[in-house]
Design a protein around this motif. Structure first.
Motif, PDB file in Angstrom:
ATOM      1  N   SER A 185       0.844  -1.197   0.000  1.00  0.00           N
ATOM      2  CA  SER A 185       0.000   0.000   0.000  1.00  0.00           C
ATOM      3  C   SER A 185       0.875   1.240   0.000  1.00  0.00           C
ATOM      4  O   SER A 185       1.854   1.321   0.741  1.00  0.00           O
ATOM      5  CB  SER A 185      -0.894   0.010   1.247  1.00  0.00           C
ATOM      6  OG  SER A 185      -1.765  -1.106   1.239  1.00  0.00           O
ATOM      7  N   PRO A 186       0.553   2.228  -0.844  1.00  0.00           N
ATOM      8  CA  PRO A 186       1.373   3.451  -0.890  1.00  0.00           C
ATOM      9  C   PRO A 186       1.129   4.325   0.334  1.00  0.00           C
ATOM     10  O   PRO A 186       0.115   4.192   1.024  1.00  0.00           O
ATOM     11  CB  PRO A 186       0.891   4.143  -2.172  1.00  0.00           C
ATOM     12  CG  PRO A 186      -0.527   3.695  -2.320  1.00  0.00           C
ATOM     13  CD  PRO A 186      -0.555   2.287  -1.803  1.00  0.00           C
ATOM     14  N   ARG A 187       2.055   5.218   0.570  1.00  0.00           N
ATOM     15  CA  ARG A 187       1.906   6.180   1.659  1.00  0.00           C
ATOM     16  C   ARG A 187       0.946   7.285   1.221  1.00  0.00           C
ATOM     17  O   ARG A 187       1.019   7.773   0.106  1.00  0.00           O
ATOM     18  CB  ARG A 187       3.269   6.771   2.011  1.00  0.00           C
ATOM     19  CG  ARG A 187       3.256   7.744   3.172  1.00  0.00           C
ATOM     20  CD  ARG A 187       4.663   8.229   3.462  1.00  0.00           C
ATOM     21  NE  ARG A 187       4.689   9.174   4.568  1.00  0.00           N
ATOM     22  CZ  ARG A 187       5.785   9.782   5.019  1.00  0.00           C
ATOM     23  NH1 ARG A 187       6.950   9.507   4.439  1.00  0.00           N
ATOM     24  NH2 ARG A 187       5.720  10.622   6.026  1.00  0.00           N
ATOM     25  N   PHE A 188       0.045   7.658   2.105  1.00  0.00           N
ATOM     26  CA  PHE A 188      -0.954   8.672   1.762  1.00  0.00           C
ATOM     27  C   PHE A 188      -0.346  10.062   1.838  1.00  0.00           C
ATOM     28  O   PHE A 188       0.297  10.424   2.826  1.00  0.00           O
ATOM     29  CB  PHE A 188      -2.147   8.571   2.710  1.00  0.00           C
ATOM     30  CG  PHE A 188      -3.293   9.478   2.341  1.00  0.00           C
ATOM     31  CD1 PHE A 188      -4.057   9.237   1.209  1.00  0.00           C
ATOM     32  CD2 PHE A 188      -3.602  10.576   3.128  1.00  0.00           C
ATOM     33  CE1 PHE A 188      -5.118  10.071   0.872  1.00  0.00           C
ATOM     34  CE2 PHE A 188      -4.655  11.417   2.803  1.00  0.00           C
ATOM     35  CZ  PHE A 188      -5.412  11.165   1.665  1.00  0.00           C
ATOM     36  N   ASP A 189      -0.551  10.851   0.794  1.00  0.00           N
ATOM     37  CA  ASP A 189       0.001  12.200   0.687  1.00  0.00           C
ATOM     38  C   ASP A 189      -0.916  13.189   1.424  1.00  0.00           C
ATOM     39  O   ASP A 189      -1.854  13.744   0.834  1.00  0.00           O
ATOM     40  CB  ASP A 189       0.131  12.566  -0.794  1.00  0.00           C
ATOM     41  CG  ASP A 189       0.760  13.937  -1.021  1.00  0.00           C
ATOM     42  OD1 ASP A 189       1.173  14.560  -0.025  1.00  0.00           O
ATOM     43  OD2 ASP A 189       0.822  14.368  -2.189  1.00  0.00           O
TER      44      ASP A 189
END
Length: 482
Positions: A185-189
């Motif tokens: 899962s990508p890091r939330f900006d």
């Protein structure tokens, strides 16, 4: 598979229009003013529009199905809270905040799931036709259903109906597959989310303010915390809000570029804006929703103010447009097998412009309501044809890894178009009510001009066919790399 997604889109669109016919009884029961209720409705629109892009990106972090369920739970909780609200404060928390956040979380996964689960473009067009038809049906029948429920029972029953439908959708969603990416899962900006939300909120707020203050000189004083900032006759505060929103969005774009250069995951990848077909498709989407919401608004105001119709009769008169949208949306899969998406969008705009011109000519020629049927039906057929094709074109222009980005951007653009349609039509009606003005005809003329602009954008769409879903990864080569 498609039923819960279509129902979710229907209930969100329904909520956006149903309460407009119950403002007076809501104000009375909540011990507030009409302005207070209108504020709650406006805050719902603002919340949903501002959080659409961050909500879409969360599908990569939480998963598409989980994000959809979270949005449904929040929306249902908000509707239940609104149904039992004793005053305006609770109504704002339930309707404006919880339902708005819930909508922003559950709408993007609808379009992402349709895209990634469709085996071919024709099937994808068929499913998008069902979802788009459900959305248009909800927006068009909101005043009718809301008016009937309010008249027979109470406006609170309309919120309870939403709770029941949401509960049904949650049960159906449990069987829905979620072909999510296997990667981490990508890091939330967070910074990007704040900048995009602030920018979109200010832009939509500026558009909505145009009905009150106008686009030129301010029709009335603009005050903040009791202090007059712009006096009547000064420049409209609409431009102040739009300018601040543009600055926020410019800062958002700079942040995205900086984030990508540092090798981090941005809220929105800039490569999306390198696809000419998608950019023009987004433009046609904005125009389509602007024209649809603007036409419904002008027709409804005309029937209620000039003819004295109630909400139920107004909804019935709009039935030909709703029927046209449903018929053409239902045939979307068949159309996609025979014609390109570009051809369908162009044909849809031609039908819509012809229908609106016919509506304008016939309404101007006499008072009979039956005279509106041909124009509304033709416009509805055109809108249903191009709504589905535009969504299919935009979503299909990108591979699976970009679906959360393009879905959020697409829904944000559509929401902006919807807000602008109602505000533009409303501000023209107000401006044209001076002696000698013909407000409803003037609004329709403006909408016809906008629809012609959309037709020009559609003609500029590239003729290159879209890649089939199984070859969608090749679409990455058509866009600039990170």
């Amino acid at each position: 598979m498609i039923l819960p997604l279509a129902l979710a889109q229907f209930i969100c669109s329904y909520a956006g229009t149903a309460m407009n016919v119950a403002i007076a009884p809501m104000a009375r029961d909540l011990h507030t003013t009409v302005f207070g209720v209108q504020t709650a409705i406006t805050l719902f629109t603002l919340t949903m529009a501002a959080l659409m892009i961050p909500g879409s990106k969360l599908t990569d972090v939480w998963g598409r199905k989980r994000c959809l369920v979270a949005g449904l739970v929040l929306y249902g909780t908000g509707a239940l809270l609104a149904a039992v609200a004793p005053g305006l404060g609770v109504m704002i928390v339930g309707n404006a905040l919880l339902e708005g956040v819930g909508s922003a979380l559950m709408i993007p996964p609808i379009y992402i799931l349709v895209t990634v689960m469709s085996p071919d473009l024709a099937t994808r067009a068929k499913y998008f036709g069902i979802v788009s038809g459900a959305g248009a049906l909800g927006a068009a029948t909101g005043p009718l259903i809301g008016g009937v429920i309010t008249s027979l029972l109470s406006w609170r029953a309309s919120f309870l109906l939403q709770v029941l439908v949401i509960a049904w959708i949650i049960v159906l969603v449990r069987r829905l597959p979620d072909p999510a990416d296997a990667g981490p899962s990508p890091r939330f900006d967070v910074t990007g989310a704040l900048l995009s939300a602030a920018g979109l909120l200010l832009v939509v707020l500026g558009v909505l303010q145009s009905t009150t203050y106008g686009w030129g000189a301010a029709r009335t004083d603009f005050a903040v915390a009791g202090h007059v900032v712009i006096e009547q006759g000064g420049i409209s505060p609409v431009w102040l809000s739009l300018a601040l929103g543009a600055l926020m969005l410019a800062a958002f774009a700079l942040h995205l570029r900086r984030t990508e250069r540092r090798g981090r995951e941005p809220l929105l990848h800039l490569r999306l804006f390198g696809n000419r077909a998608a950019n023009l498709g987004l433009g046609t989407q904005a125009v389509q929703w602007l024209v649809m919401q603007g036409t419904f608004f002008v027709t409804a105001v005309y029937l209620q103010d000039a003819r004295g119709y109630d909400a139920v009769m107004t909804g019935l008169v709009l039935t030909p447009a709703t029927a046209g949208i449903l018929v053409s949306s239902a045939a979307a899969g068949r159309f996609a097998r025979r014609r390109s998406q570009r051809t369908l969008i162009v044909a849809g705009f031609v039908l819509t412009v012809a229908g609106m011109a016919l509506l304008l000519a016939l309404v101007h020629g006499g008072p009979g309501v039956a005279r509106t049927v041909p124009g509304l039906l033709l416009a509805g057929l055109g809108l249903g044809t191009m709504l589905t094709a535009s969504v299919n074109l935009v979503q299909s222009a990108f591979p699976d890894r970009d679906q959360s980005d393009i879905s959020g951007l697409s829904r944000a653009v559509s929401n902006l178009g919807s807000s602008l349609g109602t505000a533009l039509a409303g501000s023209v009606i107000v401006s044209a009510t001076y002696p000698g003005g013909r407000p409803y005809a003037a609004s329709l003329v403006v909408l016809v001009v906008v629809a012609v602009t959309g037709l020009i954008l559609a003609v500029l769409l590239p003729r290159t066919p879209l890649p089939e879903p199984r070859d969608a990864a090749a679409a990455v080569t058509d866009s600039p790399q990170e």
